[in-house]
Design an enzyme around this catalytic site. Sequence first.
Site, PDB file in Angstrom:
ATOM      1  N   SER A 251       0.844  -1.194   0.000  1.00 38.96           N
ATOM      2  CA  SER A 251       0.000   0.000   0.000  1.00 38.96           C
ATOM      3  C   SER A 251       0.876   1.241   0.000  1.00 38.96           C
ATOM      4  O   SER A 251       2.078   1.178   0.261  1.00 38.96           O
ATOM      5  CB  SER A 251      -0.901   0.013   1.232  1.00 38.96           C
ATOM      6  OG  SER A 251      -0.130   0.318   2.382  1.00 38.96           O
ATOM      7  N   LYS A 252       0.250   2.351  -0.270  1.00 38.22           N
ATOM      8  CA  LYS A 252       0.960   3.623  -0.288  1.00 38.22           C
ATOM      9  C   LYS A 252       1.554   3.905   1.098  1.00 38.22           C
ATOM     10  O   LYS A 252       2.619   4.489   1.218  1.00 38.22           O
ATOM     11  CB  LYS A 252      -0.005   4.732  -0.701  1.00 38.22           C
ATOM     12  CG  LYS A 252       0.639   6.102  -0.778  1.00 38.22           C
ATOM     13  CD  LYS A 252      -0.213   7.070  -1.547  1.00 38.22           C
ATOM     14  CE  LYS A 252      -0.124   8.483  -1.060  1.00 38.22           C
ATOM     15  NZ  LYS A 252       1.033   8.882  -0.283  1.00 38.22           N
ATOM     16  N   ARG A 253       0.830   3.458   2.119  1.00 36.23           N
ATOM     17  CA  ARG A 253       1.314   3.695   3.478  1.00 36.23           C
ATOM     18  C   ARG A 253       2.655   3.011   3.747  1.00 36.23           C
ATOM     19  O   ARG A 253       3.501   3.541   4.453  1.00 36.23           O
ATOM     20  CB  ARG A 253       0.266   3.255   4.514  1.00 36.23           C
ATOM     21  CG  ARG A 253      -0.219   4.436   5.350  1.00 36.23           C
ATOM     22  CD  ARG A 253      -1.356   4.059   6.259  1.00 36.23           C
ATOM     23  NE  ARG A 253      -2.513   3.631   5.509  1.00 36.23           N
ATOM     24  CZ  ARG A 253      -3.235   2.550   5.786  1.00 36.23           C
ATOM     25  NH1 ARG A 253      -2.913   1.767   6.788  1.00 36.23           N
ATOM     26  NH2 ARG A 253      -4.292   2.251   5.050  1.00 36.23           N
TER      27      ARG A 253
ATOM     28  N   GLY B 133       4.945   2.602   1.587  1.00 34.52           N
ATOM     29  CA  GLY B 133       5.932   3.473   0.944  1.00 34.52           C
ATOM     30  C   GLY B 133       6.258   4.668   1.816  1.00 34.52           C
ATOM     31  O   GLY B 133       7.426   5.008   2.023  1.00 34.52           O
ATOM     32  N   ASP B 134       5.211   5.291   2.362  1.00 38.73           N
ATOM     33  CA  ASP B 134       5.417   6.470   3.212  1.00 38.73           C
ATOM     34  C   ASP B 134       6.241   6.104   4.452  1.00 38.73           C
ATOM     35  O   ASP B 134       7.129   6.826   4.864  1.00 38.73           O
ATOM     36  CB  ASP B 134       4.068   7.057   3.649  1.00 38.73           C
ATOM     37  CG  ASP B 134       3.292   7.618   2.463  1.00 38.73           C
ATOM     38  OD1 ASP B 134       3.924   7.848   1.414  1.00 38.73           O
ATOM     39  OD2 ASP B 134       2.065   7.800   2.575  1.00 38.73           O
TER      40      ASP B 134
END
Length: 505
Positions: free
Chosen positions: A262-264, A266-267
């Site tokens: 998920s994008k999270r 990556g963050d």
Amino acid sequence: MAERKVRVRFAPSPTGALHIGGVRTALYNYLFARQHGGDFVFRIEDTDSNRFVPGAEEYILESFKWLGIQFDEGVSFGGNHGPYRQSERRDIYKKYVQQLLDNDKAYIAFDTPEELDAKRAEIANFQYDASVRMSMRNSLALSKEEVEQLIADGKQYVVRFKIEPNENVVVDDLIRNEVTINSSILDDKVLYKSADELPTYHLANIVDDHLMEITHVIRGEEWLPSAPLHVLLYRAFGWEDTMPQFAHLPLLLKPEGNGKLSKRDGDRLGFPVFPLQWTDPKTGEVSSGYREAGYLPEAVINFLALLGWNPGNDQEVMSLEEMTNLFNLSRCSKSGAKFDYKKGIWFNHIYIQQKSNEEIAELFAPILKEQGIEPVMDKVVVVVGMMKDRVNFVKELWDASSFFFIAPTAYDEKTAKKRWKDDSAQCMTELAEVLAAIEDFTPQNQETIVMSWIADKGYHTGNIMNAFRLALVGEGKGPHMFDISWVLGKEETVARIHRAVEVLK
Ligand code: GLU
């Protein structure tokens, strides 16, 4: 049946930035098309106007341009099967919806959202299918006159696919082999909505695959549940002979632990999940992209290619052309692929080494300009050649090599304490004289002369070289000493030594 020309498609919905998993899907389609001398079609699935995000289509196109993935036809490329934007194909879909209605494969349903909610409250796990159809407000349960009246009154309706229950639908998948799904688990999918006079994704996707003569549907695993519908609709239209072959790619998993990337993630771990930087037009939120983070497109492609596929040996570094030759859907894994972003960094390092010093110098030049340095390209090329094996990203070249471009203004305290001895000022003053007298300032010649001077004087080589490095670099790092002095040139080298003597005494 005659062999059909291979035709595959990438069919994103323009709902925001393109996720890196979508890039992998497109890459595999591209490789498959190239390998078979087929066509790769770019279609935009934008029938859901609520989810439309301005700029998304342009973003997707720019991403593939950067990555070097080329389409043969589609939105912005043209071709004989257009238009390729579903919102421009309304009339085409209407005809096919009518065909299903005429052949009793679909029906009109007037149930309002409130009525459907009431049913859901009444019946546990309510599903609009054969078991409840006759108790709903649709053209199967109502009389012909009633239906006509409701339409004449301007009542909104949907068209639903009449799925026959209890039938085993076999999806022949090139990665998962045979997947059998019982039709009873499917609801009577909405194919068309009178309110916006547009088909839903389900219908448009399948009609277009047929009309665009798609032979293989290669897509993310999350679409596997849609595959039986694909099969049933192809059958309902009588298109069995041209049913595409399916290949559902493995999921991309989190770098650590379980679950979908998920994008999270990556963050949290500091890597992009989008090819290019993206600014959400509504919230203004900026998400990082591989391009802006300093990845080379070749590295991103190579990294993605191996997430769910391998060439059957342990070769890892492959050009797009090599991948095209080696690619095979049967070597795609069924199980999810861990998104090991550190491997992506490793690939970037490798591709920096593979590129010529000139190419990397071109990429480094703008960074130098940002630092206020007017790049002299001959020098930049030489510096890149000396330093590129030490970096994973071109931008890291600045930290690694700034001393080639700006003289140290301070001397690292710890290094100075250790390496600038009591006699260093004296020795360095002598060294400056020795260097100033050298005609041929090539590294080899400098080294020969300096080493014999050290030997004559009985100095300690290590001490001399350490102080010399501190004077030119300002700290204890960098490549071979005489390579540094050679790149700096005699004048600058001597000046830096004098400054160090002045400051450090
Ligand atoms: N429009 C779908 C998407 O956004 C396409 C899925 C498919 O490949 O059929 O990914």
